[in-house]
Design a protein around this motif. Structure first.
Motif, short mmCIF file in Angstrom:
data_model
loop_
_atom_site.label_atom_id
_atom_site.label_comp_id
_atom_site.label_asym_id
_atom_site.label_seq_id
_atom_site.Cartn_x
_atom_site.Cartn_y
_atom_site.Cartn_z
N LEU A 17 0.86 -1.18 0.00
CA LEU A 17 0.00 0.00 0.00
C LEU A 17 0.90 1.23 0.00
N ASP A 18 0.68 2.07 -0.96
CA ASP A 18 1.61 3.18 -1.18
C ASP A 18 1.79 4.07 0.05
N ARG A 19 0.67 4.54 0.58
CA ARG A 19 0.79 5.51 1.66
C ARG A 19 -0.04 5.10 2.85
N GLY A 20 -0.16 3.85 3.12
CA GLY A 20 -0.97 3.37 4.23
C GLY A 20 -2.43 3.36 3.84
N PRO A 21 -3.25 2.70 4.66
CA PRO A 21 -4.68 2.62 4.34
C PRO A 21 -5.35 3.99 4.42
N SER A 22 -6.34 4.19 3.57
CA SER A 22 -7.01 5.49 3.56
C SER A 22 -8.51 5.33 3.35
N ILE A 23 -9.24 6.26 3.96
CA ILE A 23 -10.70 6.23 3.87
C ILE A 23 -11.19 7.60 3.40
N LEU A 24 -12.18 7.58 2.55
CA LEU A 24 -12.79 8.84 2.12
C LEU A 24 -14.23 8.88 2.64
N LEU A 25 -14.55 9.94 3.37
CA LEU A 25 -15.92 10.10 3.88
C LEU A 25 -16.65 11.10 2.98
N VAL A 26 -17.71 10.64 2.36
CA VAL A 26 -18.47 11.54 1.47
C VAL A 26 -19.86 11.74 2.06
N ASP A 27 -20.11 12.93 2.54
CA ASP A 27 -21.43 13.27 3.08
C ASP A 27 -21.59 14.78 2.97
N ASP A 28 -22.81 15.20 2.64
CA ASP A 28 -23.01 16.64 2.45
C ASP A 28 -23.13 17.38 3.78
N GLU A 29 -23.28 16.66 4.88
CA GLU A 29 -23.40 17.33 6.18
C GLU A 29 -22.10 17.22 6.96
N ASP A 30 -21.58 18.39 7.37
CA ASP A 30 -20.33 18.43 8.12
C ASP A 30 -20.42 17.60 9.39
N VAL A 31 -21.55 17.74 10.05
CA VAL A 31 -21.67 17.11 11.36
C VAL A 31 -21.64 15.57 11.26
N VAL A 32 -22.17 15.06 10.16
CA VAL A 32 -22.15 13.60 9.96
C VAL A 32 -20.70 13.14 9.75
N ARG A 33 -19.98 13.90 8.95
CA ARG A 33 -18.57 13.55 8.71
C ARG A 33 -17.76 13.62 10.00
N LYS A 34 -18.06 14.64 10.80
CA LYS A 34 -17.36 14.78 12.08
C LYS A 34 -17.64 13.57 12.97
N SER A 35 -18.91 13.17 13.00
CA SER A 35 -19.28 12.02 13.84
C SER A 35 -18.56 10.76 13.38
N LEU A 36 -18.54 10.58 12.06
CA LEU A 36 -17.86 9.39 11.51
C LEU A 36 -16.37 9.41 11.84
N LEU A 37 -15.80 10.60 11.76
CA LEU A 37 -14.38 10.77 12.05
C LEU A 37 -14.09 10.35 13.48
N ARG A 38 -14.99 10.75 14.39
CA ARG A 38 -14.82 10.38 15.80
C ARG A 38 -14.95 8.86 15.99
N ILE A 39 -15.95 8.31 15.31
CA ILE A 39 -16.18 6.86 15.43
C ILE A 39 -14.93 6.11 14.99
N ILE A 40 -14.37 6.53 13.85
CA ILE A 40 -13.20 5.84 13.30
C ILE A 40 -11.98 6.03 14.21
N SER A 41 -11.79 7.25 14.67
CA SER A 41 -10.57 7.53 15.44
C SER A 41 -10.59 6.84 16.80
N GLU A 42 -11.77 6.43 17.25
CA GLU A 42 -11.84 5.74 18.54
C GLU A 42 -11.40 4.29 18.44
N SER A 43 -11.27 3.79 17.24
CA SER A 43 -10.86 2.40 17.08
C SER A 43 -9.33 2.30 17.03
N PRO A 44 -8.71 1.49 17.90
CA PRO A 44 -7.24 1.38 17.86
C PRO A 44 -6.74 0.82 16.53
N GLU A 45 -7.57 -0.03 15.91
CA GLU A 45 -7.13 -0.62 14.63
C GLU A 45 -7.20 0.36 13.47
N LEU A 46 -7.99 1.41 13.65
CA LEU A 46 -8.16 2.38 12.55
C LEU A 46 -7.47 3.71 12.84
#
Lengths: 534, 77
Positions: A17-46
């Motif tokens: 993998l060129d630059r490590g694993p990567s995820i793209l969050l596509v949502d028109d609402e900022d707050v949804v993306r923020k929530s998803l970001l928090r959910i992901i960052s809380e996982s030690p594996e992610l």
């Protein structure tokens, strides 16, 4: 953010993998993306995963063009109007996959509409995450979301690794495309472009330039783009079939559609669904089949012969011909509408005489195949330079097939040493000997078996009469000696280790030769002799 | 984004969508409030978004559920 350390999940594929694993969050609402970001960052594996965000389709596609994204978490509604393709996440899936075939898409949807989920999966989504929990509580729901993302990342990582191995090892550039000339590079670039569209492609070029291989190459590109390996490639040569047979082969038939149709049969069009249909010699089909083919191309539906039910088939059509279709249209032998339908993307494969510089590359590419067929081991370095020069100065007829035949002759007729290794450097006399051998074969042998026995059986020798004459002389001698010992054909065949039919055939030939020649005059004399009337 | 004035016949779908998103906000809020350090602006944003969603769901409720709603009656006709 560049990842410094990979999570344990990716340790198995260092450098893949060129630059490590990567995820793209596509949502028109900022707050949804923020929530998803928090959910992901809380996982030690992610934790080490690089995260990108996009609020609309344009931004998402731009990011996908720029960055290597492994997982896309895609909102189903990217705006208030779901009929607008730019605001409908499901409709965005094919665009994402065409840019990044290895990316895995997780639909993030608040709607519990099963139809949407089915549609998303059909278009190539990896899975879906509901925004609404099933009553298990926030914590369990977020764990589920993390689990889905992790699963998709694992799968994407495996795909990236797998597809790279496949690209570098399993699918080298096809033989006919191994040339480096400007013309062939253009052809190769065109292939990649036409592979992306579903429109029909027409391959033009002389016989033997490798149109079938090029069709397969387009199919391989399409498989890579769609990230699906099970797509069929159906190849049908139309020139070899009669009108009725073409119809049955293309469209299939229902049971009882005609005499002898004991079973229902699927046609090539049906079998090629979601894959590629390659029709060689398209210029040879009759006008009524042309009408049917045009209908299939327009409607993506057809009926089997003798059937009434319409069957859907969506395939990429690749046609090939070495005939002048324009001329056929002028003469009324080829429908103009079908002509325009299939000639929109035409690729002309240049003949070998227009790319003489490529001959060494082609010879190099052909050697493994010829070695396998002729059971002779050789490398390109062993091929005499003057042989390659000779091919370049007078390219053989039949393009790549002609080159193949020339190499086969070189390998087959070259003299061998005691270890069976061929002396390829004496190639020049092969052509001459073959010609002489053929002439002698036509006029009858001029040397005896004993003469031949005394020689060294060197096919390069001036006196060698050619392989066919040599074989004939050996066989005759063997038969001559064998006949005395074995009056019965079966016994003789056993002793000579040949099929009994070979012995019988030879005996018949010998008998015919021994039979006294009776000419017409003799026959007439016999017929009119007085003894006839007594 | 709110799904106001959903096309006739699509109201249920829109309400379902709004409530699904609202549910996600509620869960996010619940987890955010449980955390030892509360991110106040984030929680405010969630509450604001939740309010908009619920309002949108209310506006898109199926016509039968809004007895006496003149706007709804007009749309039904």
């Amino acid at each position: 953010m560049e990842t410094e350390r990979r999570s344990p999940l990716f340790e198995l594929a260092p450098g893949d993998l060129d630059r490590g694993p990567s995820i793209l969050l596509v949502d028109d609402e900022d707050v949804v993306r923020k929530s998803l970001l928090r959910i992901i960052s809380e996982s030690p594996e992610l934790k080490e995963v690089q995260i990108f965000q996009a609020s609309n389709a344009v931004e998402a596609l731009e990011l996908l063009r720029r960055e290597r994204i492994h997982v896309v978490v895609l909102d189903k509604n990217l705006g208030p109007d779901e009929n607008d393709p730019a605001q409908n996440g499901i409709r965005l899936i094919p665009d994402i996959l065409s840019l990044r075939p290895d990316s895995q898409i997780l639909m993030f949807t608040a709607s519990g509409d099963t139809q949407d989920v089915v549609e998303a999966m059909k278009r190539g989504a990896f899975g879906y995450i509901p925004k609404k929990s099933g009553g298990e509580g926030a914590s369990a729901h977020f764990d589920f979301i993390r689990g889905q993302i992790l699963k998709a990342l694992n799968y994407a990582e495996a795909r990236v690794r797998g597809s790279r191995v496949e690209r570098t090892i399993a699918t080298p550039r096809p033989l006919e495309l191994s040339g480096k000339s400007q013309k062939m590079r253009q052809v190769y670039e065109k292939l990649k472009l036409v592979a992306q569209s579903d429109c029909p492609v027409l391959l033009l070029g002389e016989t033997g330039v490798g149109k079938t291989t090029i069709a397969k190459a387009i199919h391989e590109f399409r498989k890579q783009l769609a990230a699906q390996r099970d797509r069929p490639f159906c190849n049908l040569n139309l020139s070899a079939l009669s009108r009725d047979l073409i119809e049955r082969e293309l469209f299939g038939n229902e049971k009882g559609a005609y005499t002898g149709a004991n079973v229902r049969k699927q046609g090539y069009i049906e079998l090629a669904h979601r894959g590629t249909l390659f029709l060689d010699e398209i210029g040879d089909i009759s006008p009524d089949i042309q009408v049917k083919l045009l209908k299939v191309l327009d409607e993506k539906r057809f009926c089997r012969v003798g059937g009434v039910v319409e069957i859907e088939s969506n395939f990429k059509l690749i046609c090939a011909t070495n005939r002048n279709l324009e001329l056929l249209v002028e003469k009324g032998l080829f429908r103009e509408d079908l002509y325009y339908r299939i000639t929109n993307f035409a690729i002309t494969v240049p003949p070998i005489r227009e790319r003489l510089d490529e001959i060494p590359d082609l010879v190099r590419a052909l050697i493994p195949k010829i070695c396998q067929e002729t059971k002779v081991a050789a490398t390109f370095e062993e091929i005499p330079d003057d042989f390659v020069d000779y091919l370049q100065s007078s390219p053989p007829k039949g393009n790549i097939r002609g080159l193949e035949r020339a190499l086969e002759h070189l390998f087959t007729f070259a003299p061998r040493d005691e270890l069976g290794r061929p002396h390829l450097d004496r190639w020049k006399s092969i052509d001459e000997l073959r010609k002489r051998g053929n002439r002698r074969h036509l006029s009858g042998p001029v040397i005896t078996y004993d003469d031949l026995k005394k020689s060294q059986f060197d096919v390069m020798d001036e006196n060698f009469p050619g392989l066919e004459v040599f074989q004939k002389l050996v066989l005759e001698k063997l038969f001559e000696e064998g006949e005395k010992k074995f009056p019965k054909s079966v016994r003789m065949a056993e002793a000579m280790k040949v099929a009994p039919s070979t012995v019988s055939l030879h005996r018949r030939k010998v008998d015919r030769r021994r039979k006294p020649i009776v000419n017409a005059e003799q026959k007439m004399a016999e017929a009119t002799s007085p003894s006839e009337f007594t | 984004m709110t799904k106001k004035n959903a096309p006739v016949g699509q109201e249920n779908k829109c309400v379902d969508h709004d409530l699904g998103t609202a549910s996600f906000y509620v869960e996010s809020l619940s987890v955010a409030l449980d955390s030892p350090e509360i991110d106040r602006p984030y929680c405010q944003e969630l509450v604001r978004a939740l309010g908009l969603r619920l309002q949108s769901a209310s506006e898109n409720l199926p016509l039968g559920a809004r007895v006496g709603d003149q706007e709804g009656e007009a749309r039904r006709e």
